[in-house]
Motif scaffolding. Structure first.
Motif, short mmCIF file in Angstrom:
data_model
loop_
_atom_site.label_atom_id
_atom_site.label_comp_id
_atom_site.label_asym_id
_atom_site.label_seq_id
_atom_site.Cartn_x
_atom_site.Cartn_y
_atom_site.Cartn_z
N UNK B 135 0.84 -1.20 0.00
CA UNK B 135 0.00 0.00 0.00
C UNK B 135 0.87 1.25 0.00
N UNK B 136 1.94 1.22 0.83
CA UNK B 136 2.83 2.38 0.87
C UNK B 136 3.49 2.63 -0.47
N UNK B 137 3.96 1.55 -1.10
CA UNK B 137 4.64 1.70 -2.37
C UNK B 137 3.70 2.19 -3.47
N UNK B 138 2.46 1.73 -3.42
CA UNK B 138 1.51 2.15 -4.46
C UNK B 138 1.07 3.60 -4.24
N UNK B 139 0.80 3.94 -2.96
CA UNK B 139 0.28 5.28 -2.67
C UNK B 139 1.33 6.36 -2.90
N UNK B 140 2.62 5.98 -2.95
CA UNK B 140 3.65 6.98 -3.19
C UNK B 140 3.56 7.57 -4.59
N UNK B 141 2.95 6.81 -5.50
CA UNK B 141 2.81 7.25 -6.89
C UNK B 141 4.18 7.55 -7.50
N UNK B 142 5.07 6.62 -7.31
CA UNK B 142 6.43 6.77 -7.80
C UNK B 142 6.82 5.44 -8.42
N UNK B 143 7.45 5.46 -9.58
CA UNK B 143 7.72 4.21 -10.29
C UNK B 143 8.65 3.30 -9.49
N UNK B 144 9.64 3.89 -8.84
CA UNK B 144 10.56 3.06 -8.07
C UNK B 144 9.86 2.43 -6.88
N UNK B 145 9.00 3.22 -6.21
CA UNK B 145 8.26 2.67 -5.08
C UNK B 145 7.38 1.53 -5.53
#
Lengths: 169, 344
Positions: B135-145
């Motif tokens: 969820x954190x990685x997706x919500x960051x809206x960043x390709x690397x995340x």
């Protein structure tokens, strides 16, 4: 106390199940579905079925939903690229959904007479459950495992086929 | 009833505090171990031997500016580290931290609760833990995340299988899912060894999977800084980043505790019944021994991290699916055969 908890969980389960259908963003849908699974987990616990409850969490919330999220994130759908379904398709979907509900209601009708009377029952405990499954319900248990095996083999077959067609050598 | 409640609340608060303190000092330990392995000195400025370093680090995390990317979903962005932290703390409930203490004739167990399906609970909590990262990685809206989150989920799913099957072999041997009972079965004396003697392969598979589940090197692909900037927590700053880091150390502590409980006898230690000490003294000594085992495993985690290079992603997947999974199935079948043979 248990009754209030039951109503609360049911309310939350139905609300989040509705949100699964109504939310625009597919990732939000999956997250609501996870909440629904947790409510059902609570229901299992209220019925003293610990084993089923935790297996439910491990299998559905812990594995299947992670795969769902994985695929959705990989596709990274947003509102522009999301395919919009036309009205005929929506209409058909509503009708088939209602038909499914009729089937479910018909199947569950009359189950209140079969309700387990003993509330302090320990049938949900893993030892008792294992004994019952491998003695009284051996045939259904084995048939279910064969069904799962067939599904697994089928999934592997489908996966193999697609990889062959997409990478022509 | 109130007595019972007070004692349980005290126990919960105690376990909570100990977990946090151990995780806090694990960060210090990690830097000291890294320094030791690389022939450096390590942190030595804050307090004697740098002992106040974790406090200074924590304070720094709180003082840093908090940045929430304007395009991300704010609620999910905050939810990510919260889930990571909560699930990391949840598994400690079931670990038997010690035998019973007898005070005024009533015996108090040092395990908060011993439910019938203990291992499944731990397993469930572990499998939910990945949502924090996803969820954190997706919500960051960043390709690397996003790449970090996707890697984390694929890795967790792959290694959970081998881990689960290696635990099933252990369960077949012990005949119970309750952690408390598993530890009692390993109590010393009369050629009754710890489970690691009977399940060496299972233990090996379990510890490799534990490394992968904790996202520790050599399996720290989700935050692989050479490829993904910072992985799933690229966009995180301030205490939210601190929560992710902290959750990793708590996970390490809990997996070390589970490892010691399942395979290394938990609070049991050799010759515990031959010392002639009172029950309470043995219990306290057992808890000390349990923490000794846990600290050894935490050290082992760090030792491996600063010794082995990171795996490549395809190597990670190959190891999970083509080596560990068949090995764990073989271990399961072997255990079943031996159990049948002994039974006959």
């Amino acid at each position: 106390m248990t009754l209030y908890l039951f109503y609360f969980l049911s309310f939350l389960a139905i609300l989040s199940a509705l949100m699964v259908v109504f939310s625009k963003n597919p990732v939000h849908s999956v997250l609501y579905l996870i909440i629904t699974f947790f409510c059902i987990f609570g229901h299992y616990l209220l019925m003293n079925a610990q084993f089923v409850a935790f297996v439910h969490i491990i299998v559905y919330a812990g594995a299947i939903m992670v795969l769902f999220l994985y695929v959705l994130m990989l596709l990274n759908l947003n509102s522009e690229s999301e395919p919009h379904k036309n009205n005929t398709l929506k209409f058909v979907a509503v009708i088939s959904g209602c038909l499914l509900m009729v089937v479910l209601v018909a199947a569950l009708r009359g189950t209140d007479t079969m309700m387990l009377q003993d509330n302090g029952s320990k049938i949900g405990y893993v030892r008792n459950l294992g004994k019952v499954m491998l003695t009284d319900f051996l045939l259904p248990f084995e048939i279910t495992s064969i069904l799962l095996l067939a599904a697994m083999v089928g999934a592997v077959m489908i996966g193999k086929k697609s990889s062959k067609t997409t990478t022509p050598q | 009833m109130t007595d019972f409640l007070i004692y349980k609340i005290l126990l919960v608060v105690g376990v909570f505090t100990v977990t946090l303190v151990v995780a806090m000092y694990a960060t210090y330990g990690e830097r000291k171990v890294a320094a030791f392995l690389q022939d450096r000195i390590g942190p030595n400025r804050a307090g004697p031997f740098g002992i106040l370093q974790p406090l200074a680090d924590g304070l720094k995390f709180f003082m840093k500016e908090e940045i929430i990317p304007s395009v991300s979903n704010k609620f999910l962005f905050i939810l990510g580290p919260s889930i990571a932290m909560i699930t990391a703390l949840m598994a400690g409930v079931l670990i038997p931290w010690g035998n019973t203490l007898i005070i005024n004739g009533t015996s108090y167990s040092l395990q908060i609760t011993d439910i019938d399906i203990g291992i499944l609970y731990v397993f469930g909590v572990v499998s939910i833990g990945v949502y924090g990262i996803m969820i954190g990685g997706w919500a960051s809206n960043n390709k690397y995340s996003l790449l970090g989150a996707i890697r984390a989920s694929a890795q967790m799913i792959s290694y959970e299988l081998a881990m689960g099957i290696s635990i099933i072999a252990l369960i077949m041997m012990t005949g119970t899912l309750s952690l408390g009972e598993i530890v009692t079965q390993q109590a010393g004396g009369d050629w009754n060894f710890w489970n690691v003697v009977y399940q060496p392969l299972g233990f090996l598979i379990f510890i490799v999977c534990a490394f992968a589940e904790c996202n520790r090197a050599p399996f720290d692909l989700p935050e692989c800084e050479t490829e993904l900037v910072g992985g799933y927590h690229t966009e995180y700053s301030s205490m939210k980043l601190g929560f992710y880091m902290f959750a990793e150390y708590i996970n390490m502590f809990i997996s070390s505790a589970v490892l010691s409980t399942l395979y290394f006898g938990g609070y049991n230690f050799p010759f515990m019944n031959d010392l002639g000490l009172s029950h309470n003294a043995i219990t306290i000594l057992g808890t000390v021994f349990l923490f000794g085992k846990i600290f050894f495993f935490i050290f082992f985690f760090m030792w491996v991290r600063w010794t082995l290079p990171r795996f490549r992603y395809d190597q990670l997947m190959n190891l999970g699916w083509r080596v560990l999974l068949p090995l764990s199935i073989a271990n399961l079948l072997l255990t079943a055969l031996v159990l049948l043979w002994i039974d006959k």
